[in-house]
Enzyme design. Structure first.
Site, short mmCIF file in Angstrom:
data_model
loop_
_atom_site.label_atom_id
_atom_site.label_comp_id
_atom_site.label_asym_id
_atom_site.label_seq_id
_atom_site.Cartn_x
_atom_site.Cartn_y
_atom_site.Cartn_z
N CYS A 1 0.77 -1.18 0.15
CA CYS A 1 0.06 -0.12 0.07
C CYS A 1 0.82 1.19 -0.09
CB CYS A 1 -0.88 -0.01 1.12
SG CYS A 1 -2.17 1.47 1.18
N HIS A 2 0.53 2.31 -0.68
CA HIS A 2 1.26 3.60 -0.56
C HIS A 2 0.91 4.59 0.40
CE1 HIS A 2 -2.06 4.26 -4.07
NE2 HIS A 2 -2.77 4.82 -2.82
N TYR B 1 -13.57 4.24 9.31
CA TYR B 1 -13.14 3.01 10.26
C TYR B 1 -13.26 3.06 11.43
CZ TYR B 1 -10.16 2.75 5.73
OH TYR B 1 -9.65 2.67 4.53
N HIS C 1 -3.88 1.15 6.65
CA HIS C 1 -5.03 1.91 6.60
C HIS C 1 -5.15 2.37 8.09
CE1 HIS C 1 -7.01 1.35 2.30
NE2 HIS C 1 -5.73 1.55 2.40
#
Length: 492
Positions: A170-171, A256, A200
């Site tokens: 993931c970036h 989230y 995340h």
């Protein structure tokens, strides 16, 4: 003997073309064989045409093949990139629109919350098929690099049940590293960071400039920045209350946790509509639709445009090419990777997929021990991990009771809905996504009968708190540069 790299879901224009460009920037990787596969022949053909044109324009003789036969593409593969979106935009729309009827207003819906959980159910079923094929026809020791969301859930399922070493990429960390540097008035290279947590929800637990800890200066830096203070209200509030900055964007992070998308007023207060990623209702669904429509409509002009130039200064920050370069050449690469915990973060479950700093060389992918996360940060991650665990087991075993429990324990879904509402919403989502959920056949039949029989709890037809209409081709054509940039940016 030449080695082979395969892309599953290669019809994804943004990831596929950019990752291939990154890989072919490395001289030692130009003699590898590359294979593309996708279930959508049309999308696959368009992306392949562009990539073949790019290869030729750079004067390379690199072999690239494309096929809808996944097993054929995977034969002899040493490395596999997964860039799929299972169910495409059709399924993605139900991830957003069905929960919205019940009051769950998501910006993205691909990692956690109601949409992310269902996305994981579709993705895990497919990923285990990919793993089976890799085990049977791939080269021994083949590594699967997963770029697909929900990152942690899919990577967890592949490592536990797929029998294939899988690393999630993931970036979020490098992009946020850049943002933190800007907030502090520094260059990215001036800061040495350690970020750890789960994908995340990775926390910058150490931010140093020439050995000086800058963590305590971040809140003031963000609060006084006229742009960031307006665009990153959720992340700044999390920093204010937990003491550490999180990797993910304002819009992602807002869905989230339980606190920022409770009602339309609160949503509008905490988001910014400068960019979809800052919290817009269904924002990623909108830009994905626009990007896909524009790419298909404008494709002839893409073929006429300048090709990708395979030079180091245009290489992206995506981890994939650097990892393979490190494994193949021994050049050391430092990055952040999603792997099984196994003692890396002491106060998170050992079987969970965590994101932590590591390095790569000829000896492999190595992730040193981080130790303990700050207690509050660990607690936020732990809540999400409990949801992930239930969702993974539900998807693998087709257990809709575990699926419903995952929804109940999800922070935002559980904060907004009653158990009865969650049960009915899951029934709706199972039925709407039936063709992508083969493991749920019996449960879907029961859900369909239950919805038909009733009585049903009332729902609302809602556009959400901050919805922006999807642009038409005619509207996008007024700013072709922006439309093309969006279409090239991600998995559409």
């Amino acid at each position: 003997m030449s080695k082979k790299i395969t892309f599953i879901g290669a019809g994804s224009i943004g990831f596929t073309r950019k990752l291939l460009s990154d890989l072919l920037t490395v001289p030692e990787l130009r003699d590898f064989e590359y294979a593309f596969t996708d279930i959508d022949r049309h999308n696959l053909d368009m992306v392949t045409q562009l990539c073949l044109r790019d290869i030729a324009a750079n004067g390379l003789s690199t072999k690239l093949t494309a096929t809808v036969d996944r097993r054929k593409a995977l034969e002899g593969s040493n490395y596999v990139f997964c860039v799929v979106r299972i169910g495409g935009l059709e399924a993605f729309e139900t991830d957003v629109e069905i929960p919205l009827k019940y009051g769950v207003d998501q910006c993205v819906g691909d990692t956690l919350c109601a949409g992310g959980i269902m996305y994981g159910q579709r993705g895990i079923a497919a990923m285990l098929d990919f793993c089976r094929d890799i085990r049977e026809v791939g080269a021994p020791g083949c590594i699967l690099f997963n770029y697909a969301n929900p990152m942690a859930m899919l990577t967890w399922a592949c490592n536990k049940y797929g029998g294939v070493k899988t690393v999630g990429l993931c970036h979020g960390v490098p992009h946020t590293h850049e943002q933190i540097a800007r907030a502090l008035g520094l260059e990215k290279g001036d800061l040495d960071v350690v970020a750890a947590g789960i994908n995340h929800q990775t926390w910058f637990i150490s931010v140093k400039h020439r050995g000086q800890d800058m963590t305590g200066k971040l809140l003031a830096a963000y609060e006084k920045d006229p742009i960031l203070s307006r665009r990153e209200k959720v992340r700044i509030d999390m920093l204010r209350r937990f003491g550490f900055y999180s990797t993910e964007s304002n819009g992602h992070l807002s869905e989230y946790v339980a606190w920022y998308r409770k009602n339309p007023k609160e949503i509008r207060k905490m988001i910014c509509l400068d960019d979809w990623i800052l919290g817009e209702t269904g924002g990623y669904l909108r830009v994905c639709k626009e990007g896909r429509n524009w790419f298909e409509s404008d494709f002839p002009n893409w073929l006429k445009a300048d090709p990708e130039c395979y030079v180091p200064e245009k290489r992206s920050q995506e981890h994939g090419s650097y990892i393979i370069e490190g494994l193949e050449t021994g050049r050391v690469y430092r990055g952040h990777f999603n792997v099984e915990n196994r003692g890396i973060i002491a106060n998170l479950p050992q079987d969970a997929i965590i994101e932590a700093p590591g390095y790569v060389d000829r000896n492999g992918i190595n992730v040193p021990v981080v130790g303990e996360l700050p207690l509050g940060c660990a607690a936020v991650c732990q809540q999400s991990i409990s949801v992930q665990r239930l969702a993974v087991e539900a998807a693998v075993h087709g257990n809709d009771t575990l699926l419903r429990q995952a929804m109940m324990l999800d922070p935002l879904t559980g904060a907004l809905l009653t158990p009865a509402q969650i049960w009915q919403m899951v029934d709706e989502m199972l039925v709407a996504q039936a063709k992508w959920l083969p493991q749920y056949g019996p449960a879907i039949s029961v859900a369909r009968r239950r919805l038909k029989k009733g009585p049903l709890l009332p729902t609302k037809k809602s556009r959400g708190a901050a919805r922006i209409a999807t642009k038409s081709i005619a509207q996008m054509s007024k700013d072709r540069v922006a439309a093309t940039k969006n279409a090239a940016a991600a998995a559409k």
